[in-house]
Design an enzyme around this catalytic site. Structure first.
Site, PDB file in Angstrom:
ATOM      1  N   LYS A  11       0.853  -1.208   0.000  1.00 32.88           N
ATOM      2  CA  LYS A  11       0.000   0.000   0.000  1.00 32.88           C
ATOM      3  C   LYS A  11       0.886   1.255   0.000  1.00 32.88           C
ATOM      4  CE  LYS A  11      -3.381  -2.772   2.382  1.00 32.88           C
ATOM      5  NZ  LYS A  11      -4.676  -2.800   3.023  1.00 32.88           N
ATOM      6  N   HIS A  95      -8.551  -3.394  -6.231  1.00 36.70           N
ATOM      7  CA  HIS A  95      -8.465  -3.478  -4.766  1.00 36.70           C
ATOM      8  C   HIS A  95      -9.577  -2.629  -4.152  1.00 36.70           C
ATOM      9  CE1 HIS A  95      -6.992  -3.132  -0.693  1.00 36.70           C
ATOM     10  NE2 HIS A  95      -6.231  -4.182  -0.942  1.00 36.70           N
ATOM     11  N   GLU A  97      -9.652  -0.702  -1.771  1.00 40.36           N
ATOM     12  CA  GLU A  97      -9.277   0.672  -1.423  1.00 40.36           C
ATOM     13  C   GLU A  97      -9.298   1.572  -2.653  1.00 40.36           C
ATOM     14  OE1 GLU A  97      -5.603  -0.084   0.704  1.00 40.36           O
ATOM     15  OE2 GLU A  97      -6.759  -1.245   2.149  1.00 40.36           O
ATOM     16  N   GLY A 186      -7.462  -5.115   6.755  1.00 39.95           N
ATOM     17  CA  GLY A 186      -6.870  -4.165   7.697  1.00 39.95           C
ATOM     18  C   GLY A 186      -7.619  -4.053   9.006  1.00 39.95           C
ATOM     19  N   SER A 225      -6.533  -9.620   6.492  1.00 40.96           N
ATOM     20  CA  SER A 225      -5.950  -9.904   7.807  1.00 40.96           C
ATOM     21  C   SER A 225      -5.275 -11.277   7.876  1.00 40.96           C
ATOM     22  CB  SER A 225      -7.003  -9.748   8.909  1.00 40.96           C
ATOM     23  OG  SER A 225      -7.467  -8.406   8.935  1.00 40.96           O
TER      24      SER A 225
HETATM   25  C1  PEP Z   1      -4.947  -6.034   1.354  1.00 37.82           C
HETATM   26  O1  PEP Z   1      -4.684  -4.851   1.427  1.00 37.82           O
HETATM   27  O2  PEP Z   1      -5.090  -6.569   0.253  1.00 37.82           O
HETATM   28  C2  PEP Z   1      -5.088  -6.775   2.604  1.00 37.82           C
HETATM   29  C3  PEP Z   1      -5.516  -8.000   2.549  1.00 37.82           C
HETATM   30  O3  PEP Z   1      -4.729  -6.111   3.756  1.00 37.82           O
HETATM   31  P1  PEP Z   1      -4.572  -6.770   5.226  1.00 37.82           P
HETATM   32  O4  PEP Z   1      -3.789  -8.028   5.070  1.00 37.82           O
HETATM   33  O5  PEP Z   1      -3.832  -5.729   6.003  1.00 37.82           O
HETATM   34  O6  PEP Z   1      -5.940  -7.029   5.736  1.00 37.82           O
END
Ligand code: PEP
Length: 263
Positions: A11, A95, A97, A186, A225
């Site tokens: 990220k 993604h 985000e 996240g 996560s």
């Molecule tokens: C991601 O950003 O694709 C993601 C899975 O983040 P995290 O592992 O922090 O949940």
């Protein structure tokens, strides 16, 4: 037999020197690991530095996004030919985000429109990457609200089919699909392993319905996560071919443990 893949999405973290330090901290210990493919997706500005560092290793470099036009008056964008030239071989697409599908987790609604990725732009980006022989890692997933409304499968199928629409089966054979429930990204809340397996199997079923070989070949990852403590169980599932890892990929020891869980 599908080769597992573990991709780290850094990220908007790490300057180029910090990115170099992170790669150097885990590359030596994973370099012998031939049981999984390893991809790191640094921010654009760190890509050249990371490409140089992983050149003779098993680690591939991915980008976090791409713009679908090859060149032109598109201020601030980066095209697939530019990524190719920089040594990128994988790229995340869609993604959450970028899709602005955070729901109301932590950012105000107005902020979401800054990114405004749609199924249509995801579809165009896949085409741009395929044209440059860069492997798309297509991210799909439902929000908490969609899950609570019992719409998970419908949302996933819609995103998947829209993303792949119009491409020949043969063009799609090497793409990667990452199931990333938005509510698990996240947040520290991982999707239950049986449920993650169920959704990944459903994704494979949709791919199989498009073309049986696609269902067998395409790698389906779980993301949300993933940590060293849950990776082994998740990756042991029949239809989970590895993981897309955000936060835990920023810490060398943790990421190494996750990679070693994929076999
Ligand atoms: C991601 O950003 O694709 C993601 C899975 O983040 P995290 O592992 O922090 O949940």
């Amino acid at each position: 037999m599908r080769r597992p893949l573990v991709a780290g999405n850094w990220k908007m973290n790490k300057t180029a020197p910090e990115a170099a330090a992170l790669v150097e901290a885990f590359i030596r210990v994973v370099d012998y690991w031939d049981k999984a493919e390893i991809v790191v997706c640094p921010p654009y500005l760190s890509i050249p530095r990371v490409v140089g560092l992983v050149r003779n290793s098993v680690v591939h470099v991915g980008a976090q996004d791409v713009f679908w036009k090859r060149n032109g008056a598109f201020t601030g964008q980066v095209s697939a030919p530019m990524l190719k030239d920089a040594g990128v071989t994988y790229c995340l697409v869609g993604h959450s985000e970028k899709r602005g599908r955070f729901g109301k987790l932590e950012v105000p609604e107005s902020t979401l429109s800054y990114f405004a990725e749609t199924d249509e732009t995801v579809n165009l980006k896949i085409g741009a990457l395929l044209y440059c022989s860069i492997t798309p890692i297509l991210c799909i997933g439902e929000t908490l609200q969609e899950r609570e409304e019992g719409r998970t499968d419908e949302v996933i199928k819609t995103q998947l089919l829209a993303a792949l629409k119009g491409y020949e089966d043969a063009e799609l054979m090497d793409i990667v699909v990452a199931y990333e429930p938005v509510w698990a990204i996240g947040t520290g809340k991982t999707c239950d392993t049986p449920e993650a397996q169920r959704v990944c199997a459903m994704i494979r079923g949709v791919l199989r319905a498009i073309c049986p070989e696609l269902g067998e070949r395409v790698r389906v990852l779980y993301g949300g996560s993933v940590k060293a403590s849950n990776a082994k169980e998740l990756f042991a599932q029949e239809d989970i071919d590895g993981g897309l890892v955000g936060g835990a990929s920023l810490e060398a020891n943790e990421f190494r443990e996750i990679i070693l869980s994929a076999r």
